[in-house]
Every structure is written in structure tokens, then in C-alpha cells.
Design a protein around this motif. Structure first.
Motif, PDB file in Angstrom:
ATOM      1  N   PHE A  92       0.825  -1.209   0.000  1.00 27.22           N
ATOM      2  CA  PHE A  92       0.000   0.000   0.000  1.00 27.22           C
ATOM      3  C   PHE A  92       0.862   1.262   0.000  1.00 27.22           C
ATOM      4  CE2 PHE A  92      -2.506   3.287   2.185  1.00 27.22           C
ATOM      5  CZ  PHE A  92      -3.625   3.323   1.358  1.00 27.22           C
ATOM      6  N   SER A  93       1.941   1.257   0.786  1.00 30.23           N
ATOM      7  CA  SER A  93       2.807   2.442   0.871  1.00 30.23           C
ATOM      8  C   SER A  93       3.580   2.646  -0.428  1.00 30.23           C
ATOM      9  CB  SER A  93       3.761   2.307   2.054  1.00 30.23           C
ATOM     10  OG  SER A  93       4.670   1.236   1.862  1.00 30.23           O
ATOM     11  N   LYS A  94       3.952   1.547  -1.111  1.00 27.42           N
ATOM     12  CA  LYS A  94       4.709   1.673  -2.362  1.00 27.42           C
ATOM     13  C   LYS A  94       3.874   2.225  -3.508  1.00 27.42           C
ATOM     14  CE  LYS A  94       8.023  -2.042  -1.377  1.00 27.42           C
ATOM     15  NZ  LYS A  94       8.457  -3.402  -1.757  1.00 27.42           N
ATOM     16  N   LEU A  95       2.551   2.084  -3.401  1.00 27.89           N
ATOM     17  CA  LEU A  95       1.682   2.569  -4.488  1.00 27.89           C
ATOM     18  C   LEU A  95       1.844   4.063  -4.711  1.00 27.89           C
ATOM     19  CD1 LEU A  95      -1.730   0.706  -4.127  1.00 27.89           C
ATOM     20  CD2 LEU A  95      -0.168   0.652  -6.064  1.00 27.89           C
ATOM     21  N   GLY A  96       2.104   4.825  -3.637  1.00 28.72           N
ATOM     22  CA  GLY A  96       2.246   6.275  -3.764  1.00 28.72           C
ATOM     23  C   GLY A  96       3.423   6.648  -4.636  1.00 28.72           C
ATOM     24  N   LYS A  97       4.472   5.823  -4.656  1.00 28.48           N
ATOM     25  CA  LYS A  97       5.671   6.126  -5.434  1.00 28.48           C
ATOM     26  C   LYS A  97       5.613   5.564  -6.846  1.00 28.48           C
ATOM     27  CE  LYS A  97       8.524   5.971  -1.260  1.00 28.48           C
ATOM     28  NZ  LYS A  97       9.647   5.269  -0.568  1.00 28.48           N
ATOM     29  N   LYS A  98       4.800   4.551  -7.038  1.00 27.82           N
ATOM     30  CA  LYS A  98       4.791   3.870  -8.336  1.00 27.82           C
ATOM     31  C   LYS A  98       4.084   4.718  -9.400  1.00 27.82           C
ATOM     32  CE  LYS A  98       3.308  -0.432 -10.586  1.00 27.82           C
ATOM     33  NZ  LYS A  98       4.604  -0.632 -11.246  1.00 27.82           N
ATOM     34  N   GLU A  99       4.737   4.878 -10.556  1.00 29.65           N
ATOM     35  CA  GLU A  99       4.140   5.596 -11.677  1.00 29.65           C
ATOM     36  C   GLU A  99       3.260   4.652 -12.479  1.00 29.65           C
ATOM     37  OE1 GLU A  99       6.866   7.642 -14.136  1.00 29.65           O
ATOM     38  OE2 GLU A  99       7.759   8.815 -12.517  1.00 29.65           O
ATOM     39  N   VAL A 100       2.157   5.203 -12.998  1.00 31.42           N
ATOM     40  CA  VAL A 100       1.214   4.404 -13.796  1.00 31.42           C
ATOM     41  C   VAL A 100       1.695   4.355 -15.235  1.00 31.42           C
ATOM     42  CG1 VAL A 100      -1.149   4.213 -14.613  1.00 31.42           C
ATOM     43  CG2 VAL A 100      -0.698   5.035 -12.291  1.00 31.42           C
ATOM     44  N   GLN A 101       1.977   3.165 -15.742  1.00 26.48           N
ATOM     45  CA  GLN A 101       2.419   2.971 -17.132  1.00 26.48           C
ATOM     46  C   GLN A 101       1.266   2.357 -17.912  1.00 26.48           C
ATOM     47  OE1 GLN A 101       5.413   4.010 -18.144  1.00 26.48           O
ATOM     48  NE2 GLN A 101       6.061   4.607 -16.078  1.00 26.48           N
ATOM     49  N   LYS A 102       0.511   3.201 -18.613  1.00 20.63           N
ATOM     50  CA  LYS A 102      -0.731   2.738 -19.245  1.00 20.63           C
ATOM     51  C   LYS A 102      -0.471   2.151 -20.630  1.00 20.63           C
ATOM     52  CE  LYS A 102      -3.944   5.922 -16.970  1.00 20.63           C
ATOM     53  NZ  LYS A 102      -5.008   6.922 -17.178  1.00 20.63           N
ATOM     54  N   ALA A 157     -11.872  -3.649 -23.942  1.00 17.92           N
ATOM     55  CA  ALA A 157     -10.489  -3.424 -23.537  1.00 17.92           C
ATOM     56  C   ALA A 157     -10.408  -2.165 -22.680  1.00 17.92           C
ATOM     57  CB  ALA A 157      -9.594  -3.295 -24.761  1.00 17.92           C
ATOM     58  N   ALA A 158      -9.395  -2.121 -21.823  1.00 19.07           N
ATOM     59  CA  ALA A 158      -9.194  -0.958 -20.936  1.00 19.07           C
ATOM     60  C   ALA A 158      -7.823  -0.354 -21.199  1.00 19.07           C
ATOM     61  CB  ALA A 158      -9.325  -1.371 -19.482  1.00 19.07           C
ATOM     62  N   TYR A 159      -7.711   0.952 -20.967  1.00 20.32           N
ATOM     63  CA  TYR A 159      -6.429   1.656 -21.099  1.00 20.32           C
ATOM     64  C   TYR A 159      -5.908   1.873 -19.686  1.00 20.32           C
ATOM     65  CZ  TYR A 159      -3.003   4.909 -23.026  1.00 20.32           C
ATOM     66  OH  TYR A 159      -1.842   5.536 -23.411  1.00 20.32           O
ATOM     67  N   ALA A 160      -4.923   1.004 -19.260  1.00 21.94           N
ATOM     68  CA  ALA A 160      -4.485   1.016 -17.849  1.00 21.94           C
ATOM     69  C   ALA A 160      -3.102   0.402 -17.729  1.00 21.94           C
ATOM     70  CB  ALA A 160      -5.487   0.250 -16.994  1.00 21.94           C
ATOM     71  N   ASP A 161      -2.545   0.499 -16.504  1.00 23.65           N
ATOM     72  CA  ASP A 161      -1.285  -0.158 -16.168  1.00 23.65           C
ATOM     73  C   ASP A 161      -1.593  -1.640 -15.946  1.00 23.65           C
ATOM     74  OD1 ASP A 161       0.826  -1.322 -14.529  1.00 23.65           O
ATOM     75  OD2 ASP A 161       1.580   0.732 -14.318  1.00 23.65           O
ATOM     76  N   PRO A 162      -1.078  -2.544 -16.772  1.00 20.45           N
ATOM     77  CA  PRO A 162      -1.459  -3.966 -16.690  1.00 20.45           C
ATOM     78  C   PRO A 162      -1.209  -4.589 -15.315  1.00 20.45           C
ATOM     79  CG  PRO A 162      -0.276  -3.517 -18.734  1.00 20.45           C
ATOM     80  CD  PRO A 162      -0.153  -2.289 -17.902  1.00 20.45           C
ATOM     81  N   SER A 163      -0.032  -4.323 -14.699  1.00 22.42           N
ATOM     82  CA  SER A 163       0.271  -4.965 -13.418  1.00 22.42           C
ATOM     83  C   SER A 163      -0.655  -4.452 -12.316  1.00 22.42           C
ATOM     84  CB  SER A 163       1.737  -4.723 -13.029  1.00 22.42           C
ATOM     85  OG  SER A 163       1.975  -3.332 -12.850  1.00 22.42           O
ATOM     86  N   THR A 171      -8.024   5.136  -8.366  1.00 26.25           N
ATOM     87  CA  THR A 171      -7.929   6.601  -8.278  1.00 26.25           C
ATOM     88  C   THR A 171      -6.718   7.114  -9.035  1.00 26.25           C
ATOM     89  OG1 THR A 171      -9.019   6.550  -6.125  1.00 26.25           O
ATOM     90  CG2 THR A 171      -7.851   8.567  -6.702  1.00 26.25           C
ATOM     91  N   LYS A 172      -5.575   6.411  -8.939  1.00 26.20           N
ATOM     92  CA  LYS A 172      -4.366   6.834  -9.667  1.00 26.20           C
ATOM     93  C   LYS A 172      -4.586   6.777 -11.178  1.00 26.20           C
ATOM     94  CE  LYS A 172      -0.189   5.543  -8.358  1.00 26.20           C
ATOM     95  NZ  LYS A 172       0.488   6.785  -7.980  1.00 26.20           N
ATOM     96  N   HIS A 173      -5.501   5.936 -11.628  1.00 25.89           N
ATOM     97  CA  HIS A 173      -5.829   5.857 -13.060  1.00 25.89           C
ATOM     98  C   HIS A 173      -6.818   6.947 -13.491  1.00 25.89           C
ATOM     99  CE1 HIS A 173      -3.888   1.915 -13.051  1.00 25.89           C
ATOM    100  NE2 HIS A 173      -3.972   1.926 -14.379  1.00 25.89           N
ATOM    101  N   GLY A 174      -7.344   7.709 -12.517  1.00 28.31           N
ATOM    102  CA  GLY A 174      -8.337   8.733 -12.854  1.00 28.31           C
ATOM    103  C   GLY A 174      -9.755   8.201 -12.850  1.00 28.31           C
ATOM    104  N   GLY A 175      -9.981   6.984 -12.302  1.00 32.47           N
ATOM    105  CA  GLY A 175     -11.325   6.422 -12.243  1.00 32.47           C
ATOM    106  C   GLY A 175     -11.888   6.509 -10.841  1.00 32.47           C
ATOM    107  N   HIS A 176     -12.989   5.836 -10.611  1.00 34.12           N
ATOM    108  CA  HIS A 176     -13.540   5.787  -9.263  1.00 34.12           C
ATOM    109  C   HIS A 176     -14.182   4.419  -9.033  1.00 34.12           C
ATOM    110  CE1 HIS A 176     -16.756   7.300 -11.857  1.00 34.12           C
ATOM    111  NE2 HIS A 176     -17.625   6.798 -11.016  1.00 34.12           N
TER     112      HIS A 176
END
Length: 759
Positions: free
Chosen positions: A602-612, A645-651, A734-739
């Protein structure tokens, strides 16, 4: 004619025999008979049927003949119908005079003389029908007279030999101004200009039966009227109808004049049809483009449009055909010599009388030289400013401009005196025009600390032509009549009128704007500080979470290791209760390890960049289900519907789906027939993905706790978990801009929904 129509004779007698005798006696072709046995029947007949003669017995029971006649004569429709009274020759002669008084025409005496009866009836019928026919003809003549005398056209009769007016209608006064008596007996030739007389005299000699012509005619005030004559020639009499076409002729003259103006105009004026074929081409178009009229009429407009503007021009043409009117559109054209020129383009659609599309009328002005003349435009702007100041001499125009100005408009001369002061200036500063006119500007609206600078600046400008606050917007303090200051937005422009400098000032009170700007600035600073603090807190929180999780691993590993040694080395020395407690310690150490792992994730998510990238959702679901089934057995029947299909970070997206599907399997595991549905749908232009189960569900009053860290709605004994999984899911979405949100019901399952941006 009425004399040949069938006539109706009403016979009234209380004795049937008399009725039959009279009918047989008077019967002949073209006559109809109506019988009435008493007065009441007779009145009903005459009120409902058309009767041409009444033969009325005098002596009848109830209502006698005289009473019947009296009632018939009082009715407007039947009062003219002739009545013949039938009376006893000897006993009823005393009633003869009374019969005539009641409207009787004649008498027949009983016993009836056949010959006399026939003759009287024939004569009276003929006289009545002749009178009726004459009345009808008079009505028609009255209608024709009304029609002729109320006609807007001049209707008259002329003798073909001298063209003298014999009869005229009232329209002669409206059309020519003469009375009927003034024109009666005079010749038409007297009213026609000399150049038209030969044409009319020639028509007289031709003696045609029907013909038409147009002439100019002098009216009473010797003005010219154009009349269109339609003549019917009968026995050398002209029956004429003359219509006033003066307005039409004037319109034609204007049209001809305009056609000449268009033809000779220096502007290019031409028409083209819906296909683009040019159908009209004036001299101005020939001068601008170099194509002659003969050449242009074999061209389409695309021949004078540069190739790179063809598509754009086609769109403009389409808009015009849809009804748009183009005014002064700047575009480019190409001449016969291939030269690209700038033109000012105006166009509108032309339709016929039935509103059917005919063509487009185009006016184009060559503005090539105009666009190249920057200096001329500057000069025009200077002249415009001069003209604006010259309007000062036209007091009403200046006052209109000043009254409607949204800002305070102040005009001062080169001495610094106020020479004009508009109503908005009165509103802003508090001085009326009468109070301030002629006052020095620096002694009124300029704060004392700036007055010397103002005077020095004015002197400097008059000497050098330079001014620090001229020809640009500035913000300066200004002074009201009540000595309160405010921030003013000011724009001052100098100009010269008749060798003297004048200064036009446009002033607005920007106090509220400045206050708003200051408030916005303060709020932005506070917001920036808050964001900085929030980022710092987030970093510290992430660092703290990571440190806590990392530091907890060492004692946890020691706890786990020592408990394992106890199990391996001393299990034989332990009783059942000690072994149970040791197992409890190992289980909670393992659970603590899982909790620390989740907290680190959970804490690492704040640092991880979203690669869509584009993710095939259906393939990812199949892989996730295979992984879940390889790690643990479950009894859930899982249905996967069609997924876009979705436009998102696969992992990260895999984490979301794995968590939601694992939760659905876990919380529906105690259902009799656990079912899970994975699907998606569109709503409000969004794609919404969902995972639905029929498990234990939850009460919606606790829905706000679902996505909080360490928040759980079920005990660990019921369902194992750390309370971090859904918090991770929410953070990824939320990091993807969704809800993400959920709906559920206690004991009836739950559905988790989430959205992702389409791109």
C-alpha cells in the motif's frame, strides 16, 4: 328566364270539391298546385315553399281569407305574392273592399266562370313573374354597378372614332385625380403625351376586337401615370379596363438602373448556379480577374479559386445554399494570369417566386493593395481619433457617446482643465458635470501626493511628446469627491485638434477586482502551502509505513523462528494446551507477516508511476482465474461476460481484478451455490466494470468503511483478511483517474463497480 320556370299555385278552400275543380280548371304544363284546407295550412305552405300565386277562399271556418292574407302580407318574403280572393257572388260582395285593403289583387266569384278564371290567373301570373324577373335583374345590375364603381382599376367606355369618354367609374378620381364629370365627353388623346398618341391612333385604325397596350397618362396635377389598357372593341365602342402600373414601371426603371450599375461597377459581381457554373459576369469581374464575359460564362467558380482553398470554398457555398448570408469574408482568388489576390467576399442565395433555389449572387472586392497598405490603415486610425474629438463640436452626438460609455470618460485640454465629464464619471467620482467642468484635473480627482508629478508629466509631454502613462493601461490611485481613494484602471490617449492637444481618459473603478486578485493570490499561496505540507506529510507517511513495516519484520522473524524451534525441539515436553498456544502464536505471526506485506504494498503505491497501455480485459480475467484455481480450490460458478479493452497499467489492473475476484470467491464460499458474475456496461459515456457475487453481502450503512485501511466488516474468524486489499484497489483506480464503489445487501451478496478513463 323566370317566365319559363315552373310556377306554384296555392289553392286555399275548406271544401275539397272546390280545390279539385280549380286545379282541373287551371292545370297546364309548367304549373304545380298546392292545396290547403284552411288558413293555418296555407300559412305553413307559404312559409316553407316558394309560391307564385295564391287563390284564397274568403269564407272559411276558424281563420277567414282576409286574416290569412293579412298575415301573408306582413311577411317580408311573401308580401309580394299576388292573392286572388274567391267569394260568393251575391252574399259576399260587401267584403270586396276589405279584400283589396288586405292586399288582394283581384276577385273570382262563385260560381266560377272558367274563361274569366283562366284569363285572370294567366295575366296575374305573367305580371308577377315579369315583376320578379325585373327585380332580380335590378339586383344583378346593382351588384355590377357596385363592382365597377368600387374597382381599383379605371373602367370606362370610349367611342373608337374620337376616343371620347362616354362612361367612367369612380376609380378615375383615385387614379388620375379628375371627377367623372370632368373627364366625360373629353378625348383620351388629350391626356396622353404626344409621343404615345400615334400608337393609340394606330390601334384605333386597326379595329381589332381585343387588344392591350401601355401608355403614359397625365393626371390632374400634370404628373405622369402609367396605365395598362385592356380593350374589347364592339361596334366601334371601346369597353376599357385601365390598371395603374406606375409603381411597377418605377420598379422596372430602378431594376434597369441597378442592372446598369452592377454591370459598370468596379467590384466583381457575378452569379453562379448550384453546380458552380457562372451565369452572369460584370465589367468589374472582368477587370479584376482578366476573363471576358464570354470566357467566364463557359467557366465554373472553381476556375478562380486557388486549389488549396477548393474544399474550404465548397463548404462556404454549401452554407450559402442552406440559407446563410456571407458578409465581408476575406479570402483569396486566382486571376487569369495565375496571380493570387486577396478579396473581400459577400454572397447570398437567390430564389424564385416559389422559393426555389436559383443561384448565388457574389460580390468580391480586390483588397490586395489594401492589405499591403499598413501605413494607410495607421493613418486612417489616426484620422478616426481626430474625427472622434471633432465630434466635440457636435454636442448632442458627444453626449450620446458619453452617456452610454460603460467607463468614466473624461476629456481635458492641454492646460489640464476638464472640458467634458460623462454620467459614469459622475457616478464614480461623485462630482456632477456642472460642478467639475473647467476645473483642473489635478485639483479634483488626483490625490495630493501625486499632483505635482501629474503637472510635471503634462509639461514634459507638451515639451517632448513623451508621457509615461499615455497610450497604455495603468492602475493608479484616484480621489472621490468625499476624499476617499480607490484604485482606478486608466487609459489615456492624446490627440491634436486644430493645433491643440486634448487628452481622452477612460477610467474604471477596479477596487473590487484588486481585492479579488489579492484574495485569490492569498488563497493560492495558502493552497500551495497546503499542497506542499500535504506532499511532505504523504512522503513522511509513506516513509513511516515503509520503516514500520520493515522494522517489524526483524522481531517477527525472531518470533516465528523461536516458535518453530520450540515446536521442533520441545514439542514432546509440552502438554496439549501449550501446543495449542504455540500454534496460535505461529498463526498470528504468519498473519502479521501478511499484514506487513500488504502495508508495504500500500505504501509503495504512492511512489509507483502508472504505465498505461491497452489491456485485453477478457484475456487478463482468464489468466487471473487460472492462477486462483491453481493456488486454492473453490466451488464458485464464475460467469465472464463480454468485456471491452481498458487503457491502464497492466500490473496494477491485475492487482485490482485479482483482489475483487478473490474477495468474491471468499465471501460467497459459504453460499449453497456460490455464483460470481464479471461484466461491464456503458452509462453516461463511461465504461463501468463490475464483479458480482451472491455471498454474505454487507449493509449499505457501512459502505463508507469498505475502502479504508484496516477497515473490515467481518471478523477474522468468519473470513480471513488484513483490511488492506480494498484500500489498495481504491488507490490504484484513483491513480488511473477512475472511481470505485460498491452496493450490497446483508445476506444477498455484493457488487463492486469501478471505472477507468477511455484514453
Amino acid at each position: 328566364m323566370l317566365l319559363n320556370k315552373k310556377v306554384n299555385i296555392l289553392i286555399v278552400d275548406d271544401k275539397a270539391g272546390n280545390l279539385l275543380v280549380l286545379e282541373q280548371l287551371l292545370s297546364m304544363p309548367g304549373r304545380g298546385f298546392i292545396r290547403a284546407a284552411n288558413g293555418r295550412e296555407a300559412l305553413k305552405v307559404v312559409l316553407n315553399k316558394e309560391v307564385d300565386l295564391i287563390i284564397l277562399d274568403v269564407q272559411m271556418p276558424g281563420m277567414d281569407g282576409f286574416e290569412v292574407a293579412q298575415m301573408i302580407k306582413t311577411n317580408k318574403r311573401t308580401r309580394d305574392v299576388p292573392i286572388i280572393f274567391v267569394s260568393a257572388e251575391k252574399t259576399e260582395r260587401q267584403f270586396v273592399m276589405k279584400g283589396y285593403e288586405e292586399g288582394g289583387i283581384d276577385y273570382l266569384y262563385k260560381p266560377l266562370d272558367p274563361e274569366i278564371t283562366k284569363v285572370k290567373v294567366d295575366v296575374l301570373l305573367q305580371l308577377y313573374l315579369q315583376k320578379k324577373e325585373l327585380t332580380e335583374k335590378n339586383k344583378y345590375l346593382e351588384k355590377y354597378a357596385l363592382l365597377i364603381n368600387n374597382s381599383a382599376d379605371l373602367i370606362c367606355i370610349l367611342s373608337a372614332d374620337g376616343l371620347k369618354f362616354e362612361e367612367l367609374n369612380n376609380a378615375v378620381t383615385e387614379v388620375l385625380g379628375y371627377t367623372i364629370n370632368e373627364m366625360k365627353g373629353t378625348s383620351l388623346l388629350y391626356y396622353i403625351p404626344e409621343e404615345d398618341r400615334l400608337k393609340v391612333q394606330k390601334l384605333c385604325k386597326e379595329n381589332k376586337e381585343k387588344f392591350s397596350f401601355e401608355t403614359r397618362v397625365y393626371n390632374k396635377s400634370r404628373g405622369i401615370k402609367w396605365l395598362n389598357w385592356n380593350i374589347v372593341n364592339k361596334n366601334r365602342w371601346w369597353f376599357a379596363n385601365a390598371r395603374d402600373i406606375t409603381d411597377i414601371k418605377e420598379v422596372e426603371e430602378i431594376k434597369n438602373y441597378l442592372a446598369t450599375v452592377v454591370k459598370q461597377s468596379n467590384e466583381a459581381i457575378y452569379l453562379h448556379n448550384p453546380d458552380g457554373r457562372i451565369i452572369s459576369w460584370n465589367d468589374g469581374a472582368e477587370r479584376i480577374y482578366g476573363f471576358s464575359e464570354a470566357e467566364a460564362l463557359n467557366m465554373k467558380i472553381w476556375n478562380i479559386v486557388p486549389e488549396y482553398l477548393l474544399a474550404e470554398t465548397q463548404e462556404v457555398v454549401n452554407h450559402i445554399f442552406e440559407g446563410a448570408e456571407i458578409q465581408s469574408l476575406q479570402t483569396k482568388r486566382i486571376t487569369k494570369r495565375g496571380k493570387i489576390i486577396d478579396v473581400l467576399f459577400s454572397a447570398s442565395v437567390m430564389v424564385d417566386a416559389n422559393n426555389n433555389l436559383k443561384s448565388i449572387a457574389i460580390t468580391e472586392i480586390d483588397i490586395t493593395e489594401q492589405k499591403q497598405a499598413d501605413e494607410k490603415i495607421k493613418q486612417l486610425n489616426t484620422d478616426l481619433q481626430k474625427n472622434l474629438l471633432q465630434l466635440k463640436e457636435k454636442e448632442e452626438q458627444v453626449q450620446t457617446i458619453f452617456r452610454n460609455a460603460p467607463d468614466a470618460v473624461i476629456l481635458i485640454d492641454e492646460d489640464g482643465k476638464i472640458v467634458n465629464w460623462n454620467p459614469k464619471a459622475e457616478s464614480i467620482f461623485g462630482w456632477t458635470s456642472d460642478e467639475i467642468m473647467g476645473s483642473f484635473l489635478h485639483e479634483t480627482i488626483i490625490p495630493k501626493r501625486f499632483r505635482a508629478a501629474h503637472e510635471n508629466g503634462l509639461k514634459h509631454f507638451l515639451k517632448t511628446g513623451e508621457g509615461q502613462v499615455l497610450n497604455k493601461p495603468v492602475e493608479l490611485p484616484a480621489l472621490r469627491k468625499d476624499n476617499t481613494e480607490f484604485t482606478a484602471g486608466i487609459s489615456i490617449s492624446p490627440t491634436i485638434v486644430k493645433g491643440k492637444y486634448y487628452f481622452i481618459g477612460f477610467i474604471s473603478d477596479i477596487t473590487y477586482r484588486k481585492e479579488a486578485e489579492s484574495e485569490i493570490k492569498q488563497k493560492n499561496e495558502l493552497l500551495e502551502n497546503a499542497v506542499t505540507q500535504l506532499n511532505q506529510v504523504n512522503k513522511e507517511l509513506e516513509s513511516f509505513s515503509y520503516s514500520v513495516s520493515h522494522d517489524l519484520r526483524a522481531p517477527l522473524r525472531a518470533l516465528s523462528g523461536f516458535s518453530q524451534i520450540l515446536e521442533e525441539e520441545f514439542t514432546n515436553l509440552m502438554n496439549d494446551e501449550a501446543r495449542r498456544l504455540l500454534s496460535k502464536i505461529q498463526h498470528n505471526a504468519q498473519r502479521m507477516g501478511t499484514l506487513i506485506d500488504d502495508l508495504l504494498a500500500f505504501s509503495k503505491l504512492g511512489k509507483k508511476e502508472v504505465q498505461k497501455s491497452l489491456v485485453n480485459m477478457e484475456e487478463m480475467i482468464i489468466e487471473i482465474l487460472a492462477d486462483i484455481e491453481s493456488n486454492a480450490c473453490h466451488l464458485s460458478a464464475i460467469t465472464v461476460n463480454q468485456l471491452p479493452a481498458a487503457y491502464a497499467d497492466p500490473s496494477l489492473l491485475r492487482q485490482v481484478l485479482t483482489n475483487l475476484i478473490s474477495n468474491a470467491i471468499k465471501y460467497s464460499s459459504k453460499a449453497v451455490s456460490p455464483k460470481i458474475i464479471i461484466g461491464a456496461f456503458d452509462e453516461n459515456n463511461e465504461c463501468i466494470y463490475y464483479v458480482q457475487d451472491n455471498g454474505v453481502g454487507f449493509s449499505m450503512e457501512y459502505a463508507n468503511k469498505l475502502f479504508g485501511v484496516f477497515q473490515r466488516l467481518h471478523s477474522n474468524e468468519e473470513f480471513e483478511g488484513t483490511g488492506v486489499g480494498l484500500a489498495i484497489v481504491q488507490r490504484i483506480v484513483t491513480k488511473h483517474g477512475g472511481h470505485i464503489w460498491a452496493k450490497g445487501e446483508q445476506g444477498a451478496g455484493a457488487t463492486f463497480y469501478f471505472t477507468l478513463p477511455r484514453s
